[in-house]
Structures are given as C-alpha cells and as structure tokens.
Design an enzyme around this catalytic site. Structure first.
Site, PDB file in Angstrom:
ATOM      1  CG  ASN A 101      -2.229  -0.770   0.909  1.00 23.14           C
ATOM      2  OD1 ASN A 101      -2.541  -1.044  -0.253  1.00 23.14           O
ATOM      3  ND2 ASN A 101      -2.971  -1.133   1.953  1.00 23.14           N
ATOM      4  CG  HIS A 339       1.183  -9.583   5.848  1.00 21.37           C
ATOM      5  ND1 HIS A 339       0.449 -10.614   5.299  1.00 21.37           N
ATOM      6  CD2 HIS A 339       1.584 -10.020   7.050  1.00 21.37           C
ATOM      7  CE1 HIS A 339       0.429 -11.637   6.128  1.00 21.37           C
ATOM      8  NE2 HIS A 339       1.106 -11.301   7.211  1.00 21.37           N
ATOM      9  CB  CYS A 340       0.296  -2.822   4.587  1.00 17.63           C
ATOM     10  SG  CYS A 340       0.171  -2.414   6.319  1.00 17.63           S
ATOM     11  CB  ALA A 341       0.929  -6.366   0.673  1.00 16.62           C
TER      12      ALA A 341
END
Ligand code: PMP
Length: 381
Positions: A101, A339-341
């Site tokens: 992100n 995982h912000c992804a």
C-alpha cells in the site's frame, strides 16, 4: 519480560544490534544539538553524526555520492516523495502487481489527479516477467515503471536490474520500493540502475523506526514535497535545490539517523554472514513447514531465491487464530492478516483469508525455528 521468539522481522527488525542502541543514546546524550543550524560544539557533534551516517549508509547501499541519499521518515515517505515528486497529471506509470500500500495508495491518489496507472501482472508467485513490462511500455509513452525489489508477502525478488534497462530504453524512470530488499540483499544501487530507490531503515537495515533513505540517481530531480528551513541559504524564499537539503527541510530525526548510521557500519562488517544465516534458516523453516498437514507456503517454491519472508495458510485454522496461539502459548511473535499488501494477497489467492507471516532476520537461531515449528504442529493439529 517473558522470552520472545521474534519472527516478525519483515514488519520491523528486533532486537537491534547493541551498537545501534548505543548510537541512539549517544545522539541524545552527547550530540543533542540541532544539526546544520547552530555552530556550537553540541550542534556540530550532531552535524557530524548525520554526515557520518550518510557516508556509511551510502557505502552500504553502493551509492557513490552520499548527497544522492536523502534521509526520510521511512520507505513510505521516500516512495511518496519519489512518486509525487516525479509524476504529473497526464503521465502514465506501469506498476507491478504485488505492490504494498506504500505504493498502491499514493498511486491511487495520483490516479485521481490524472496519472494513468497500468498494472503488469506477475505469475502466482508474483514474479514479474520483464518481457511483459517491455510490451506494456511499447503501448503508450510512460513516465515511470514502479516495482518493489521484494515482496513482503511472497518473498519474491523482482528482476529490478533488467527492469531498469527496459525502463530506460523506453525513456522512463524506474522507481523501486526497497523496503524488503535493503539489508537482506547485497546492494549496489549505482550498478542496479534504479532512478529512485526507497529504503526502510527499521527492517533489514536494523536501524530504528521512523527513519529511512531515498536514493535519487544523479540528474533525477523530484520536486520536494516539503519546504522549510535547513540552515543554509536562509535569506532566500525558495527551497534550495542542492542535495540533500532540498529533500530534508526541518529538523531531522538525529537519533534515528545516528542509529541507522551505526546499523550500516554493523552491516558493512557482518552483512554477508547475516544474509547467509538468514537464507539457511529460511530454507530450514520452509522445509519443516511443508511437513505440516494442510499448510501451504506462498510464493516461490523451495530452492528458489527469496528474501527471508514465509507466508503460510492452513486449510482449517485461520491465520489470526494461529498468530494468537503462537504468541500467547509459546511466545512466538509473527504477523497475520494482509500485511498492508492486498495486491500481493490477491496474487496468491489469499485476499479473503489473509496469511500468517514468518519474517526471519538478524539474531534468530535454529532453536527459534525449532520452537516455532513445534508450536505450528501443535496449533494446527
Ligand atoms: N513496502 C513494503 C514492501 C513494505 O513491506 C513496507 C513495510 N511494511 C513498506 C513499503 C513501508 O515501509 P516503512 O515502514 O519504512 O514506511
């Protein structure tokens, strides 16, 4: 504090080398002046710390002129500076499909401001084929290719050197998210050819949180996002254009930068041994996780190069549940979720359920791996 088996290095490395802790304390106690401003002893001591840190981080990353490295609050800040400082409405970017992100969100904001964003999809392990990028670049004029060096979910290492050549042939910049590359991969940024490379200080580089570095290759002039004081050219209204002052307005994070400098010196001495051990333990963990019934490891298969990140999904026990049990019953620290992804999880088919991530790094031993594997067997039984 109970003993913690810390396997969350991909989120942030911990514990730090003692020399990093000492450097932060030294900066706060012996060099607490404002660097580059006043000319008294304690301010000059702070200026010296920053100068040394820039020189040593540059040596570690293979940056010829340390002034091409700007200290920033982290990889996210560095990526925002590179993306927003280089892209203008009407520009087109070609971007990888497993981005964090820290890339996806600034690009989303830029899209709303008139930047065209085209995604090049990798395979199920997230590997980007340089030929696909070449084909995408042939379709329309492009200002930049944006790609991560390594995935924080899949562990996949992207061919960023090849992407630099391909981008340059098409007259585009290559902007790299190096958050999971630095420290874990031996780097020579000058040879790599990226035009902008953003680094986290607090992961594989083993520095404190809240500091990172942005490398801008000579001649690549991003417009700064912040204007303000820097201690030089104070009589002028405009932001200085000299590096690194252009990108470092305001009082810097001197303790963090001092810690990062100490971490760079530590890695210059110990990095090869640490990387070899990370690779060995990652392979060992991978092999042993494969023996757990119902468990799937995401990303490249065993034996293929990767950074020391292993994400797993169990066909019955949810990742959140496993992470909670590992922490509360065994003192094993890992991270569950997206995982912000979300892009990387979409690639792996885990966007709905997320995954459990083991992040290997400095200080982990074989007995840590043994404990984690035993705990996984018991929790997933
Ligand atoms: N990109 C990737 C691939 C990451 O893993 C992270 C950290 N989770 C970032 C960017 C952001 O780095 P920082 O925490 O230094 O802002």
């Amino acid at each position: 504090m109970k003993h913690i088996t810390y396997l969350d290095h991909a989120a942030t490395s911990w514990p730090k080398p003692q020399s990093v802790v000492d450097a932060v304390v030294h900066a706060l106690t012996e060099a607490g002046g404002n660097p580059g401003r006043s000319a008294h002893t304690i301010a000059l001591a702070a200026s010296r710390l920053i100068l040394e840190a820039r020189t040593d981080v540059a040596a570690l990353l293979g940056v010829r002129d340390p002034r091409d490295l700007a200290f920033v609050p982290g990889c996210t800040a560095g990526l925002n500076l590179a993306l927003k400082g280089l892209l203008r409405p009407g520009d087109r970017v070609v971007v990888g499909s497993t981005e964090h992100n820290a890339v996806a969100r600034p690009l989303h904001a830029l899209e709303a401001a008139g930047v065209r964003v085209d995604v090049v999809h990798g395979d199920s392990a997230g590997r980007i084929d340089p030929d696909d990028v070449e084909r995408a670049l042939a379709q329309a004029p492009t200002r930049a290719v944006v790609c991560q060096h390594a995935s924080n979910v899949l562990g996949t290492i992207q061919p960023v050197g090849d992407l630099a050549d391909i981008a340059h042939e098409a007259g585009a910049y290559l902007i790299v998210d190096g958050a999971q590359g630095v420290g874990h991969l031996k780097l020579d940024l000058t040879a790599l050819g990226a035009d902008a490379y953003a680094a986290s200080g607090h992961k594989g580089l083993l520095g404190p949180q809240g500091v990172g570095a942005l490398y801008l290759a000579p001649g690549v002039e991003a417009v700064e996002l912040t204007q303000g004081g820097g201690g030089s050219n104070s009589e002028e209204a405009v932001q200085p254009t000299a590096r690194p002052d252009r990108y470092e307005a305001g009082t810097p994070n001197t303790p963090g930068i001092a810690g990062l400098g100490a971490a760079a010196r530590f890695l210059l001495a110990e990095g090869d041994a640490i990387r070899a051990e990370e690779r060995r333990l990652t392979r060992m963990l991978y092999e042993q996780l494969l023996e757990i019934p119902g468990l799937r490891v995401l990303g490249p298969p065993l034996g293929e190069e990767r950074v020391p990140v292993l994400c797993v999904v169990h066909d019955r026990v949810e990742a959140d549940r496993i992470a909670f049990e590992l922490d509360s019953r065994y003192g094993v620290a890992v991270r569950a979720g997206l995982h912000c992804a979300p892009w990387a999880h979409a690639t792996a088919g885990t966007a709905e359920c997320g995954a459990l991530r083991f992040g290997i790094g400095f200080g982990i031993t074989e007995s840590d791996i043994d404990l984690a594997v035993r705990a996984m067997h018991e929790v997933c039984a």
